[in-house]
Design an enzyme around this catalytic site. Structure first.
Site, PDB file in Angstrom:
ATOM      1  N   SER A  97       0.809  -1.224   0.000  1.00  0.00           N
ATOM      2  CA  SER A  97       0.000   0.000   0.000  1.00  0.00           C
ATOM      3  C   SER A  97       0.842   1.274   0.000  1.00  0.00           C
ATOM      4  CB  SER A  97      -0.933   0.027   1.210  1.00  0.00           C
ATOM      5  OG  SER A  97      -1.758  -1.100   1.215  1.00  0.00           O
ATOM      6  N   HIS A 143       0.036   5.080   4.032  1.00  0.00           N
ATOM      7  CA  HIS A 143      -0.672   5.569   2.844  1.00  0.00           C
ATOM      8  C   HIS A 143      -0.380   7.052   2.626  1.00  0.00           C
ATOM      9  CE1 HIS A 143      -4.007   2.311   3.501  1.00  0.00           C
ATOM     10  NE2 HIS A 143      -2.844   1.778   3.155  1.00  0.00           N
TER      11      HIS A 143
END
Length: 176
Positions: A117, A161
């Site tokens: 991610s 993220h």
């Protein structure tokens, strides 16, 4: 000569990631050895900032991440080239891992980071920089996938993220 769109570096990374996930799940304590955690420093497992990009927390996790890599990796590879993709994904991904680990240490967190991610958010940050039309949507999406799972109690490294998004954006400034 026919242009085969399935034979791309992005798709090769997807294949390697799937194979590494199979290896991880068949290895005793695979998530612990391949994820990024305190053993990075305490046991000198210096490979973890890279290997954590290939380790995942479950089938749904890897499928979702590889879908995003298929979309955005192939997009960057097609329009900006393999070199740009590799720099963003691997250098940006490792940098994001290291910054996420530093954030965890600073905040007193003792998690095991797994997943692509952060590296994927590097790609999204880059696309947000170069495609101003998509910028607001990409930033909004990354914020949603970072915050919404936490609100319902899922163990998501939201900071990875956001760090990845910023790393991709700023790396893009240097790559342009």
């Amino acid at each position: 000569m026919q242009d085969n769109k399935l034979i791309t570096v992005s798709n090769f990374i997807i294949l390697v990631t799937i194979l590494m996930y199979i290896f991880q799940t068949n290895m005793e304590n695979g998530s612990l050895f391949l994820g990024l955690n305190v053993f990075f420093l305490e046991a000198n497992l210096w490979y973890q900032p890279l290997s954590s990009m290939f380790a995942h927390g479950g089938v749904g996790h890897i499928l979702m991440n590889m879908f995003v890599l298929f979309q955005f990796g192939n997009l960057i590879e097609k329009y900006r080239g393999v070199k740009t993709l590799l720099i963003l994904y691997f250098i940006g991904g490792v940098l994001t891992s290291l910054l996420s680990f530093a954030f965890m240490q600073l905040m007193g967190m003792n998690h095991n980071l797994v997943g692509a991610s952060g590296a994927l958010c590097v790609l999204l940050g880059y696309v947000a920089l170069v495609d101003t039309y998509q910028r607001k949507g990409i930033i909004t999406w990354v914020v949603i996938i970072s915050i919404a799972p936490v609100l319902i109690g899922l163990p998501v490294a939201w900071y990875a993220h956001l760090i990845g998004l910023a790393v991709g954006y700023f790396m893009g400034k240097f790559l342009r």
